[in-house]
Design an enzyme around this catalytic site. Structure first.
Site, PDB file in Angstrom:
ATOM      1  N   ASP A 122     105.459 -21.695-135.694  1.00  0.00           N
ATOM      2  CA  ASP A 122     104.565 -22.152-134.621  1.00  0.00           C
ATOM      3  C   ASP A 122     103.336 -21.258-134.480  1.00  0.00           C
ATOM      4  O   ASP A 122     102.644 -21.298-133.456  1.00  0.00           O
ATOM      5  CB  ASP A 122     105.323 -22.161-133.284  1.00  0.00           C
ATOM      6  CG  ASP A 122     106.169 -23.420-133.091  1.00  0.00           C
ATOM      7  OD1 ASP A 122     106.106 -24.308-133.954  1.00  0.00           O
ATOM      8  OD2 ASP A 122     106.895 -23.511-132.084  1.00  0.00           O
ATOM      9  N   ASP A 157     119.275 -20.331-125.767  1.00  0.00           N
ATOM     10  CA  ASP A 157     120.529 -19.984-126.441  1.00  0.00           C
ATOM     11  C   ASP A 157     121.703 -19.965-125.459  1.00  0.00           C
ATOM     12  O   ASP A 157     122.779 -20.508-125.723  1.00  0.00           O
ATOM     13  CB  ASP A 157     120.400 -18.634-127.152  1.00  0.00           C
ATOM     14  CG  ASP A 157     119.758 -17.549-126.288  1.00  0.00           C
ATOM     15  OD1 ASP A 157     119.412 -17.816-125.119  1.00  0.00           O
ATOM     16  OD2 ASP A 157     119.586 -16.422-126.785  1.00  0.00           O
TER      17      ASP A 157
END
Length: 490
Positions: free
Chosen positions: A91, A239
């Site tokens: 990204d 996460d």
């Protein structure tokens, strides 16, 4: 007003004490786990048909200083090349995109199945990148590494076999630290992370309490990700979010303490601040998002709910510690001006047991990694008090993050800048990603350093030294964070 201060102070101490009891229980679990041999079923990699297809995902964003190291390291993974795919989920918005593309082409020319995936829309940040890569991933299992991690050549051979058990959704490994001894800042970060990755993860996993994939250095079963609702970017710790959703779906996690995955710790305080902010705010966001759902789930045991409460509220302890610290000074004056409360202060002295419990728990982690012996114990005592001093110095910054998380204030996912620091000779000076701004919290930290300097003066004035060590640690902790925050900008 005295009554309000005392009640607030007592409630904060009580919650911290309950948290320490949860940690003590995890220590008992950890000690039991070490005595029990691992009898988990594993794939037999001598049989080619049992070797599954694996996709390695590398989510990166403006990692100019560590990309070459990362790619060269991943290219050395020992795994059948016809069963391995690597996705670089890039990204980046700077020149690292060009150098990364050139490096990937070179590796591809040498026979490695590696893709360079760049999104035009960076929505969802890391979670969005992982989700995008998952759409085209060929692997049954998805290994994930952040840019500063350096898994050993046999890492996949050590982890993938545990997926022989169809109920295993995640295999997580322990983080190591390639620059542990670079500075006092890296030493205390390593000290804290070692505790989490040794006692906490093992202690929870052994009794089937919820643990978390730590964002990197672990492997997911692809169907587990999809079954749990896939990656979501509505919290700063995607996460932890997916980990809890997967375990609520009854997927099991396997934690491998003996498999170490080396990584680089932030070496400048602004980088540590951004990382701490993201972790602490994300934990609070996930408490609000997931805990109440877990609480209503009748299939989850009371003990798992108890440990998950403190797991998700781990970062909120900073808020309580800050509250206890600030109130400790007026409490000291109340104690010496109102004899009617003398019995009360004898009672709350019991809460000093929290410190004893923490001291005992952290020692077991320290000696597991560094060894026993008198001199190691002396080093541990120094590290224990240094760590807690500096951790309290971070309490303002981390408390702000926690409050934002609980009250739903959204903020951008700020990646921790990497430095490629491997030895004491390496320098972070000139790193283009380092935040040059001084946080507004720094002013508060300076004021609190003065406040606890006044507390030390008050001890002599009142001839009351019951909280003297506590106030020394607070004075030094806020002083360290304040001075480091200012000097790192010079």
């Amino acid at each position: 007003m005295d009554i309000v201060i005392i009640i607030t102070y007592t409630l904060a101490l009580l919650i911290i004490f309950l948290y320490s009891l949860a940690q003590l229980n995890l220590l008992f679990n950890y000690l039991k786990a070490r005595k029990q041999p691992d009898s988990s079923p594993t794939f037999d990699f001598s049989k080619k048909e049992e070797i599954p297809y694996v996709t390695v995902q590398l989510p990166v964003y403006n990692e100019l200083y560590v990309m070459d190291r990362l790619l060269d390291n991943i290219a050395e993974l020992d795994y059948p090349k016809d069963k391995l795919e690597i996705q670089v989920l890039d990204d980046s918005t700077d020149e690292s995109v060009i150098t990364t593309e050139a490096h990937i082409k070179s590796l591809r020319d040498n026979g490695l199945d590696i893709q360079h995936i760049c999104r035009e829309d960076r929505s969802g940040f890391k979670a969005g990148a992982l989700k995008e890569g998952l759409k085209i991933a060929k692997g049954e299992f998805i290994a994930i590494f952040d840019a500063d991690f350096l898994p050993g050549k046999n890492w996949l051979l050590q982890t993938i076999p545990y997926f022989k058990d169809d109920n295993i959704g995640v295999v997580q490994t322990r983080w190591g630290h390639i620059n542990r001894d670079y500075s006092m800042l890296t030493k205390i970060q390593a000290f804290a992370l070692d505790f989490h990755f040794t006692m906490e993860q093992v202690g929870r996993n052994f009794k089937d309490h919820f643990i978390n994939f730590n964002g990197t250095a672990g492997v997911w079963r692809k169907t587990c990700i999809e079954d749990a609702g896939n990656w979501q970017g509505d919290t700063l710790t995607e996460d932890l979010d997916l980990s809890y959703r997967a375990q609520l779906k009854k997927w099991k996690f396997k934690y491998l303490e003996e498999v170490e995955t080396p990584a680089e710790l932030p070496v400048v305080i602004s980088a540590a601040r951004s990382q701490q902010f993201r972790w602490n705010k994300g934990a609070a966001e996930n408490f609000q998002k997931l805990y109440w759902k877990m609480l209503r789930d009748k299939t989850v045991s009371f003990k798992t709910k108890f440990h998950s409460f403190f797991h998700l509220l781990n970062s909120s302890m900073f808020l309580l510690v800050l509250l206890v610290a600030v109130l400790s000074v007026p409490v000291m004056y109340i104690k010496n001006s109102n004899p009617l409360f003398s019995w009360y202060f004898n009672v709350i002295a019991f809460f000093a047991m929290s410190t004893v419990i923490f001291f005992f728990c952290y020692w077991h982690t320290f000696k597991k990694i560094h060894g026993k012996g008198f001199w190691n114990f002396m080093e541990y005592i120094k590290m224990f008090f240094t760590f807690f001093s500096i951790a309290m110095g971070f309490s303002v910054h981390n408390s702000m993050a926690v409050l934002e998380g609980h009250f739903g204030k959204k903020s951008e996912f700020v990646r921790t800048p990497k430095f490629n620091i491997n030895t004491l000779k390496d320098s972070w000076k000139g790193n283009k990603y380092v935040n040059k701004n001084i946080s507004g919290n720094t002013i508060i930290e300076a004021l609190l350093m003065g406040y606890f300097g006044f507390a030390l003066y008050s001890a002599f004035k009142l001839q009351d030294f019951g909280l003297f060590l506590f106030h020394i640690m607070l004075f030094l902790g806020f002083g360290f964070v304040f001075i480091k925050s200012v000097t790192s900008k010079l």
